[in-house]
Design a protein around this motif. Structure first.
Motif, PDB file in Angstrom:
ATOM      1  N   MET A   1       0.843  -1.208   0.077  1.00 51.32           N
ATOM      2  CA  MET A   1      -0.052  -0.164   0.082  1.00 51.32           C
ATOM      3  C   MET A   1       1.004   1.354   0.078  1.00 51.32           C
ATOM      4  SD  MET A   1      -2.786   1.175   2.924  1.00 51.32           S
ATOM      5  CE  MET A   1      -3.696  -0.317   2.731  1.00 51.32           C
ATOM      6  N   SER A   2       0.708   2.056  -1.005  1.00 52.71           N
ATOM      7  CA  SER A   2       1.546   3.332  -1.070  1.00 52.71           C
ATOM      8  C   SER A   2       1.099   4.465   0.049  1.00 52.71           C
ATOM      9  CB  SER A   2       1.348   4.009  -2.463  1.00 52.71           C
ATOM     10  OG  SER A   2      -0.095   4.393  -2.603  1.00 52.71           O
ATOM     11  N   LYS A   3       1.992   5.067   0.568  1.00 51.36           N
ATOM     12  CA  LYS A   3       1.831   5.971   1.667  1.00 51.36           C
ATOM     13  C   LYS A   3       1.412   7.370   1.085  1.00 51.36           C
ATOM     14  CE  LYS A   3       3.454   3.681   5.541  1.00 51.36           C
ATOM     15  NZ  LYS A   3       4.319   4.303   6.996  1.00 51.36           N
ATOM     16  N   GLY A   4       1.029   8.254   1.675  1.00 48.91           N
ATOM     17  CA  GLY A   4       0.643   9.637   1.485  1.00 48.91           C
ATOM     18  C   GLY A   4       0.423  10.554   2.709  1.00 48.91           C
ATOM     19  N   GLU A  34      -1.425   3.682   5.992  1.00 48.76           N
ATOM     20  CA  GLU A  34      -0.932   4.430   4.726  1.00 48.76           C
ATOM     21  C   GLU A  34      -0.707   5.850   4.824  1.00 48.76           C
ATOM     22  OE1 GLU A  34      -5.669   3.573   4.951  1.00 48.76           O
ATOM     23  OE2 GLU A  34      -3.897   3.123   5.837  1.00 48.76           O
ATOM     24  N   ASP A  36       1.578   8.545   5.986  1.00 51.35           N
ATOM     25  CA  ASP A  36       2.871   8.848   6.337  1.00 51.35           C
ATOM     26  C   ASP A  36       2.816  10.112   7.443  1.00 51.35           C
ATOM     27  OD1 ASP A  36       5.473   8.838   6.575  1.00 51.35           O
ATOM     28  OD2 ASP A  36       5.756   9.900   4.694  1.00 51.35           O
ATOM     29  N   ASP A  98       2.786  15.419  -1.722  1.00 54.66           N
ATOM     30  CA  ASP A  98       2.291  14.058  -1.642  1.00 54.66           C
ATOM     31  C   ASP A  98       1.058  14.073  -0.609  1.00 54.66           C
ATOM     32  OD1 ASP A  98       2.076  11.450  -2.312  1.00 54.66           O
ATOM     33  OD2 ASP A  98       3.466  10.535  -0.837  1.00 54.66           O
ATOM     34  N   ARG A 100      -2.605  13.445   0.124  1.00 59.55           N
ATOM     35  CA  ARG A 100      -3.737  12.427  -0.879  1.00 59.55           C
ATOM     36  C   ARG A 100      -5.013  12.825  -0.169  1.00 59.55           C
ATOM     37  NH1 ARG A 100      -1.688   6.486  -0.883  1.00 59.55           N
ATOM     38  NH2 ARG A 100      -3.667   6.151  -1.685  1.00 59.55           N
ATOM     39  N   ASP A 127      -4.781  12.983  -7.305  1.00 60.95           N
ATOM     40  CA  ASP A 127      -5.275  11.817  -6.596  1.00 60.95           C
ATOM     41  C   ASP A 127      -5.422  12.286  -5.132  1.00 60.95           C
ATOM     42  OD1 ASP A 127      -6.268   9.370  -5.844  1.00 60.95           O
ATOM     43  OD2 ASP A 127      -4.227   8.423  -5.407  1.00 60.95           O
TER      44      ASP A 127
END
Length: 391
Positions: A1-4, A34, A36, A98, A100, A127
């Motif tokens: 899972m990408s972090k933001g 997720e 950060d 970044d 999100r 996004d």
């Protein structure tokens, strides 16, 4: 899972519980791997444009909990005028940093900004999920049953009116006019009716902005009450208008779209002195009406925290362009539940007191309003005793 990163922005005038919503949002966001960083915009939307952010995810819990009892906004707020380019720049900053998820906490104007940022992010292909958290002492946000901030302001005005009524009853020689917040909507002014104990105390008259002000009628009612009771307590909205829609006090000056008027309470007190020859005084709680922690409603605080947490959950679940609202659950006991409202339905839409909450004569509220409002102020107000006969 990408972090933001998740960003929280405060807009408009602060309240006694806006920091409780901040607490709820930060606490919930920290539960999600997720996320950060949890960022706070220093000074509202202007802080976003300046990229002036503070990091909140590492604040110790002991310190974070102080938000629940801290008035106003710990990260700062603003009423910065924004243009389409500003929203495009915000969307670009979100991509650059970044970010999100964005949570916008505020009233009608802030929900307008929330909706415009949502559209700007979509247009820019960013996004970013944008979710609104309601906040206003005026309680004038559409669709939701009520908004965090109102319950505490309502408790304050009711408690202060109750205390002033005891003073006026003990030395019944003058008229006291209390000015309540709410320029176009009379919810806070109306809440002063909760001060009544049924023992002859005030408020004796309630003047709402939803009804035109009639100076002749006002002086007649005040004179009659003074002859009967000696002391009279009046609560009036800061936004009283003449039948033609103009303010009963002239504007002092204007900055952009904001027009600043003289004090309604002082104007009405002066009318009583000059035209009735009765001693009168004015009281304007002003900022105290929206910032008092001493009169913070526990219900209001808890719901504010719940709104912040639900906004974070909704954004992280992929919801976009919505605001958290409250509706009452069925049953004899008060309980409110959150739900999501498309932000387009609340952008700059103003919710005024409905007719069924205003008395037939227009200078008081109905039992239906009292039943609606009473649970929002938390526990009962202090009880007082008097040995004077009820008038």
């Amino acid at each position: 899972m990408s972090k933001g990163n998740l960003l929280i922005v405060h807009g408009g005038a602060p309240t006694a519980v806006i920091n409780a919503s901040l607490y709820g949002a930060v606490t919930e966001a920290k539960k999600h791997p997720e996320v950060d960083k949890v960022l706070g915009a220093i000074g509202g939307s202007g802080g976003v444009l300046r990229e002036d952010f503070c990091e909140l995810q590492s604040v110790p819990e002991q310190t974070l909990r102080l938000l629940l009892q801290t008035p106003a906004s710990a990260i700062g707020t603003s009423r910065d005028p924004l243009n389409p380019e500003d929203y495009a720049n915000m969307a670009a900053i979100c991509k650059k940093r970044d970010i999100r998820w964005v949570l916008f906490n505020g009233g009608n104007g802030s929900m307008d900004a929330c909706g415009k940022l949502y559209k700007a992010c979509v247009a820019a292909g960013a996004d970013v999920r944008v979710v609104g958290i309601p906040k206003t002492v005026d309680n004038d946000i559409a669709v939701t049953d009520h908004a965090p901030g109102f319950g505490s302001a309502a408790r304050y005005i009711a408690a202060v009116t109750s205390e002033i009524s005891q003073d006026v009853r003990s030395l019944p020689i003058h008229v006291c006019v209390i000015e309540a917040m709410g320029r176009n909507a009379g919810w806070v002014t109306a809440a002063s009716a909760l001060a009544r104990s049924g023992n002859g105390d005030g408020p004796d008259l309630i003047y709402l902005p939803e009804r035109p002000f009639d100076e002749e009628e006002f002086l007649e009612k005040v004179g009659d009450l003074h002859r009967k009771k000696g002391g009279v307590v009046i609560v009036a909205s800061e936004g009283l208008c003449n039948p033609d829609g103009s303010s009963i006090v002239p504007p002092i000056f204007q900055v952009g779209r904001s027009v600043y008027y003289g004090d309604i309470s002082a104007h009405l007190a002066n009318l009583v002195i000059q035209k009735l020859g009765i001693k009168a005084r004015s009281e304007k709680p002003g900022i105290c009406n929206r910032s008092s922690i001493a009169f913070q409603s526990e219900v209001d605080r808890d719901e504010a925290a719940a709104a912040g947490a639900e906004a974070a959950r909704a954004a992280l679940a992929g919801e976009n362009g919505v605001m958290v609202g409250f509706r009452r659950a069925p049953g004899p006991e008060y309980r409110a539940e959150t739900f999501l409202i498309p932000v387009e339905q609340v952008m700059l839409h103003e919710r005024k007191m409905p007719d069924e909450y205003i008395s037939a004569g227009g200078r008081d509220v109905t039992p239906e309003f009292l039943d609606w409002c009473r649970p929002l102020i938390g526990g009962p107000l202090r009880e007082f005793v008097t040995f004077k006969p009820t008038v």
